[in-house]
Design a protein around this motif. Structure first.
Motif, PDB file in Angstrom:
ATOM      1  N   ILE A  93       0.805  -1.223   0.000  1.00  0.00           N
ATOM      2  CA  ILE A  93       0.000   0.000   0.000  1.00  0.00           C
ATOM      3  C   ILE A  93       0.843   1.281   0.000  1.00  0.00           C
ATOM      4  O   ILE A  93       0.557   2.207  -0.758  1.00  0.00           O
ATOM      5  CB  ILE A  93      -1.042   0.009   1.153  1.00  0.00           C
ATOM      6  N   LYS A  96       2.394   1.639  -3.341  1.00  0.00           N
ATOM      7  CA  LYS A  96       1.383   1.997  -4.351  1.00  0.00           C
ATOM      8  C   LYS A  96       1.063   3.490  -4.315  1.00  0.00           C
ATOM      9  O   LYS A  96       0.911   4.133  -5.351  1.00  0.00           O
ATOM     10  CB  LYS A  96       0.063   1.213  -4.107  1.00  0.00           C
ATOM     11  N   GLN A 133      -1.645 -10.791  -3.684  1.00  0.00           N
ATOM     12  CA  GLN A 133      -2.729  -9.853  -4.000  1.00  0.00           C
ATOM     13  C   GLN A 133      -2.579  -9.345  -5.423  1.00  0.00           C
ATOM     14  O   GLN A 133      -1.466  -9.046  -5.863  1.00  0.00           O
ATOM     15  CB  GLN A 133      -2.664  -8.622  -3.096  1.00  0.00           C
ATOM     16  N   ALA A 249      -9.708   1.148  -0.968  1.00  0.00           N
ATOM     17  CA  ALA A 249     -10.181   2.433  -0.451  1.00  0.00           C
ATOM     18  C   ALA A 249      -9.843   3.584  -1.380  1.00  0.00           C
ATOM     19  O   ALA A 249      -8.948   3.472  -2.222  1.00  0.00           O
ATOM     20  CB  ALA A 249      -9.544   2.719   0.904  1.00  0.00           C
ATOM     21  N   GLY A 289      -7.821   2.427  -4.910  1.00  0.00           N
ATOM     22  CA  GLY A 289      -7.338   1.138  -5.416  1.00  0.00           C
ATOM     23  C   GLY A 289      -7.828   0.022  -4.535  1.00  0.00           C
ATOM     24  O   GLY A 289      -8.685   0.227  -3.666  1.00  0.00           O
ATOM     25  N   GLY A 291      -6.774  -4.476  -3.417  1.00  0.00           N
ATOM     26  CA  GLY A 291      -6.004  -5.704  -3.630  1.00  0.00           C
ATOM     27  C   GLY A 291      -6.941  -6.890  -3.512  1.00  0.00           C
ATOM     28  O   GLY A 291      -7.704  -6.987  -2.543  1.00  0.00           O
TER      29      GLY A 291
HETATM   30  N1  ASN Z   1      -4.321  -4.029  -0.718  1.00  0.00           N
HETATM   31  C1  ASN Z   1      -5.113  -3.245   0.199  1.00  0.00           C
HETATM   32  C2  ASN Z   1      -5.471  -1.912  -0.411  1.00  0.00           C
HETATM   33  O1  ASN Z   1      -5.146  -1.645  -1.550  1.00  0.00           O
HETATM   34  C3  ASN Z   1      -4.409  -3.013   1.501  1.00  0.00           C
HETATM   35  C4  ASN Z   1      -4.136  -4.293   2.267  1.00  0.00           C
HETATM   36  O2  ASN Z   1      -3.822  -5.331   1.724  1.00  0.00           O
HETATM   37  N2  ASN Z   1      -4.205  -4.257   3.583  1.00  0.00           N
HETATM   38  O3  ASN Z   1      -6.130  -1.130   0.249  1.00  0.00           O
END
Ligand code: ASN
Length: 323
Positions: A93, A96, A133, A249, A289, A291
């Motif tokens: 996150i 990203k 993910q 989120a 975005g 996962g």
């Molecule tokens: N991948 C999730 C996101 O994009 C975050 C997570 O894996 N805790 O919000």
């Protein structure tokens, strides 16, 4: 169906831990389904103009996974390399958020995560201590944009598996249904009123189609409207007793607000200095975005008894297999 709702029996865990079961009929169908799922999703993402980025696994900072009602991490591995402390990736996150602000405005990553869940989670049928993910992030997007992306990925992957693996699904007795879109959107507050604190366990048994659940209080990086107290985040739940298969989120991007939330959560401010610096300079873009748990989705597709059935080398919390 098992998962969260029923204790996974010991025999299944025993069977999964045996190297010989790698090639069983059910496992072989799961690997093939996983291949079709990944191919279908990657093709759809490329078609929608997403850039394909590769993951990192060791980093000074990672997802705190705290506070999160769904997390139960018992250990956060850290190691020293080249004289610096690094952590194993819990989710990308933070990466990203930086990437979407400074690099491509829309990308996906097939990202391996290590989450050392408490050992009792091995019996939930739905947890793994290593999993993957399918992560996305889109600059200046809203949650609706992300809903549409994953609704397309999920429904076309199911169509592809049904078409290409009709015979295999019959052989393992899996009846896979097509879903209609858009998926219904429910609020966590309403679900708590209806089902109580156990809503996450009850919901997957009550629904026939996937549903989005919004407004879940959790980590600082998800957008929280301080005025209304509503969180602009979401999970996707699958039916037939399976459960949560995706989290995502709209994101926080303001310096003061993010700093206050990091402190409120009792986290170390220095772990998020890159994010905070970008935010302070006004360079952290708003984005949204999510996962998707690749093994969980594949487990649903083949009707697995435990999510580890889709892994050749099962990563069941509490059980270290020979390989
Ligand atoms: N991948 C999730 C996101 O994009 C975050 C997570 O894996 N805790 O919000």
């Amino acid at each position: 169906m098992v998962l969260e709702t029923k204790k996974v029996d010991e025999e299944l865990l025993e069977e999964l831990s045996k190297v010989e079961s790698i090639g069983s009929k059910r496992r072989m169908v799961a690997y093939r389904a996983g291949t079709v799922v990944l191919r279908s999703m990657v093709e759809d993402l490329l078609d929608m103009g997403f850039e394909w980025m590769l993951p990192v696994m060791l980093s000074r900072t990672t997802d705190p996974l705290w506070p999160d009602p769904g997390a139960s991490i018992e250990y956060r591995p850290e190691l020293e390399i080249y004289g610096a402390r690094v952590r194993t990736m819990q989710s990308m996150i933070v990466h990203k958020r930086v990437l979407v602000s400074l690099g491509p405005s829309k990308f996906f990553i097939i990202s391996p995560n290590i989450r050392i869940e408490k050992r009792e989670r091995g019996r939930s049928g739905w947890h793994l201590y290593e999993f993957t993910q399918l992560e996305t992030e889109i600059a200046h997007a809203t949650m609706k944009d992300v809903f549409r992306v994953y609704e397309r990925l999920v429904t076309s992957a199911i169509r592809a598996v049904k078409t290409e693996l009709a015979q295999e699904l019959r052989e393992i007795g899996r009846e896979l249904r097509d879903f209609g879109t858009p998926f219904e959107v429910l609020s966590r507050r309403d679900l708590e009123r209806k089902y109580g604190a156990e809503w996450e366990r009850v919901l997957p048994l009550q629904i026939r189609e996937p549903v989005w659940v919004t407004d879940i209080p959790r980590e600082f990086y998800d957008y929280e409207d301080f005025g209304s107290g509503i969180w602009h985040n979401y999970d996707l739940f699958l039916p037939e007793g399976y459960g949560e298969v995706l989290s995502g989120a709209e994101r926080e991007y303001e310096y003061e607000k993010m700093l206050a939330k990091i402190k409120r959560d009792g986290l170390r401010v220095e772990d998020y200095e890159v994010l905070l610096k970008l935010a302070k300079e006004g360079k952290l873009k708003p984005s949204a975005g999510a996962g998707l748990g690749v093994e969980r989705f594949t487990a649903y597709v083949v009707g697995a008894r435990h999510v580890a059935e889709v892994q050749p080398f099962p990563r069941v919390p509490g059980f270290i297999s020979p390989l």
